[in-house]
Design an enzyme around this catalytic site. Structure first.
Site, short mmCIF file in Angstrom:
data_model
loop_
_atom_site.label_atom_id
_atom_site.label_comp_id
_atom_site.label_asym_id
_atom_site.label_seq_id
_atom_site.Cartn_x
_atom_site.Cartn_y
_atom_site.Cartn_z
N ASP A 1 36.00 -46.51 -15.68
CA ASP A 1 35.44 -47.85 -15.48
C ASP A 1 36.05 -48.92 -16.39
OD1 ASP A 1 33.83 -50.00 -14.95
OD2 ASP A 1 31.93 -49.03 -15.33
N HIS B 1 27.54 -46.16 -10.63
CA HIS B 1 26.42 -46.47 -11.53
C HIS B 1 25.08 -46.40 -10.78
CE1 HIS B 1 29.62 -48.06 -14.01
NE2 HIS B 1 29.77 -49.15 -13.29
C1 NGQ Z 1 32.64 -55.18 -13.08
N1 NGQ Z 1 31.60 -53.60 -14.54
O1 NGQ Z 1 32.66 -55.55 -11.92
O2 NGQ Z 1 33.66 -55.17 -13.78
C2 NGQ Z 1 31.35 -54.69 -13.66
C3 NGQ Z 1 30.65 -55.78 -14.41
C4 NGQ Z 1 29.22 -56.97 -12.72
C5 NGQ Z 1 30.66 -52.67 -14.78
N2 NGQ Z 1 29.57 -52.73 -14.10
C6 NGQ Z 1 30.40 -57.02 -13.64
N3 NGQ Z 1 30.84 -51.75 -15.67
O3 NGQ Z 1 28.67 -55.90 -12.45
O4 NGQ Z 1 28.85 -58.04 -12.26
ZN ZN Z 2 32.73 -51.09 -12.11
#
Ligand code: NGQ
Ligand code: ZN
Length: 454
Positions: free
Chosen positions: A321, A270
């Site tokens: 993801d 990302h």
């Molecule tokens: C995650 N997911 O770690 O699952 C993350 C969200 C975060 C995405 N960024 C949680 N899609 O970044 O703190």
């Molecule tokens: Zn992630």
């Protein structure tokens, strides 16, 4: 004969080094690797054969909540409100449910044409934060799920230490993600003992906000990080760019590039919010931009500067993801469509006249995905893992398509996937659209889901 060829194949067209090669033949040996062809009469495998796609970013457990966060909450929904829903869901998952979810997910990946997955795994401990009796229990569940499904796995155990840029402790719901540096390194070294031809173990740092600034140097300079892939979430949300600027005086990508020797072993997941300078610097570093277009769209993240990054010679790959969608077709389509919608131009990923968008994207995602996985994958070529997909000769989508049009029709024109057969690690895991163990794995998944949500 120990390395007797297990298979000898011939394809009408084989995707190789950025183009279709006509009447290509190759062998697969009994260890699951590609060999030169040795038979006079190899078996015809199909008209359109492509290397399987690596999936460079997965949080397997999130598959089970796909579709459960699409109803508006009491206020204005955002990435951060989604994260609360995700945390409450994660709190219900233990090793058995994780294995049931992950094996179903990996079956779906194989059927969609992914033959490898990088698992960015941070659900380490029990929901209250206490380690399991076997501290690696959750990692082992993922390894077992990948074995059952037959997909190559790059397991990326995640280091997660703090709950924000200010170094605040983990919240109650985050406690099960956490390790101190020593405990993390011991997890890593235990898991590395399990590496095989099918399983690679790399490193993941959850995000800059999850690693306190004081811990950064000792982590980043540790011996254990000197080999294999290193993945990190970076600059997905404007909020984290602002927090990083406020606490560290630099934007996340800027800070990362200034505080670590970023090279081709790194995957920046990302890398959404970039200045032009950051974009050029990532491209120059050789690191992979790990893009997850369907999740980034679903979470309202923003758009990656694709054209600028490609023009600077950057390397990219795709991941599913949160698994709101499991389809390399859809990831690549949305990667391009996001750009078309925001620039009001067409054929953005094709940077030169007469280039095909589909071919360009498939080629880039194979290369970046293989690099992010740290495995010999991404090409049907001698000594590579025998991971390939065969498109359906009978698909109307491919009727009257030739080497100039097949890839674009495959990626842009269909609503039913034409991925008919899939070989992974030298084994037929999908034949005629069916995975070899899909009935049992789906039944167990249903039972696990009823216990979670029912
Ligand atoms: C995650 N997911 O770690 O699952 C993350 C969200 C975060 C995405 N960024 C949680 N899609 O970044 O703190
Ligand atoms: Zn992630």
């Amino acid at each position: 004969m120990s390395d007797a060829a297990a298979y000898q194949f011939k394809a009408g067209h084989l995707w190789h080094e950025a183009q279709w090669r006509n009447d290509a033949a190759f062998g697969v040996d009994s260890t699951g690797k590609i060999t030169p062809v040795s038979s006079e009469s190899p078996d015809y495998v199909g008209n359109w054969v492509l290397p399987g796609m690596p999936n460079l970013h997965s949080h397997a457990f999130q598959r089970a909540m796909a579709g459960l966060a699409e109803r508006r909450g009491p206020g204005d929904d955002s990435f951060w409100t989604w994260r609360e829903t995700m945390y409450s869901f994660a709190a219900r998952i233990g090793p058995d449910t994780l294995q049931a979810i992950a094996s179903q997910l990996y079956v779906e990946m194989l059927k969609a044409g992914y033959t490898q997955v990088c698992e960015f795994h941070y659900l380490h401990h029990q929901p209250d934060g206490t380690p399991y009796a076997q501290p690696e229990a959750m990692s082992l569940a993922l390894i077992e799920a990948a074995r059952e499904a037959g997909i190559a796995l790059t397991l990326l155990p995640v280091l997660y230490m703090s709950g924000g840029f200010d170094g605040r402790p983990l919240s109650a719901r985050q406690r099960r993600f956490g390790h101190d540096v020593d405990a993390y390194l011991s997890l890593l070294s235990n898991l590395r003992k399990l590496e095989s031809a099918d399983v690679r173990v790399g490193v993941a740092l959850h995000s800059l906000r999850a690693i306190p600034e004081q811990a950064w140097r000792s982590v980043i300079e540790h011996e254990a990080l000197k080999t294999g892939p290193v993945h990190i979430h970076i600059a997905e949300q404007i909020g984290e760019v602002q927090d990083c600027l406020a606490t560290r005086g630099a934007r996340p990508v800027e800070w990362l590039l200034d505080h670590a020797a970023i090279d081709r072993r790194w995957c920046l997941v990302h890398a959404t919010h970039l200045t032009d300078t950051e974009t050029a610097r990532i491209a120059r570093s050789g690191a992979i931009a790990g893009l997850c277009p369907t999740t980034e769209a679903n979470l309202g993240d923003g758009l990656f500067p694709l054209a600028r990054f490609m023009d600077a010679g950057g390397t990219l790959g795709i991941g599913s993801d949160s698994h709101i969608s499991i389809s390399p077709i859809e990831e690549l389509r949305w990667l391009e469509y996001g750009q078309r919608l925001s620039t009001r131009h067409r054929n953005v990923a094709a940077r030169h006249a007469d280039e095909s968008v589909g071919e360009t994207l498939w080629r880039h995602a194979l290369k970046g995905g293989a690099q992010a996985a740290g495995m010999p994958i991404g090409a049907v070529d001698t000594d590579m893992r025998a991971d390939f997909i065969v498109l359906d000769n009978d698909s109307p989508l491919l009727a009257a398509r030739d080497h100039r049009s097949a890839m674009d029709s495959f990626l842009f024109a269909g609503n039913v996937s034409p991925v008919r057969h899939v070989m992974a690690g030298g084994k037929w895991v999908v034949r005629d659209f069916r995975h070899r163990d899909e009935t049992r794995i789906a039944a167990r998944y249903r039972t696990a889901m009823l216990s979670l949500v029912g």
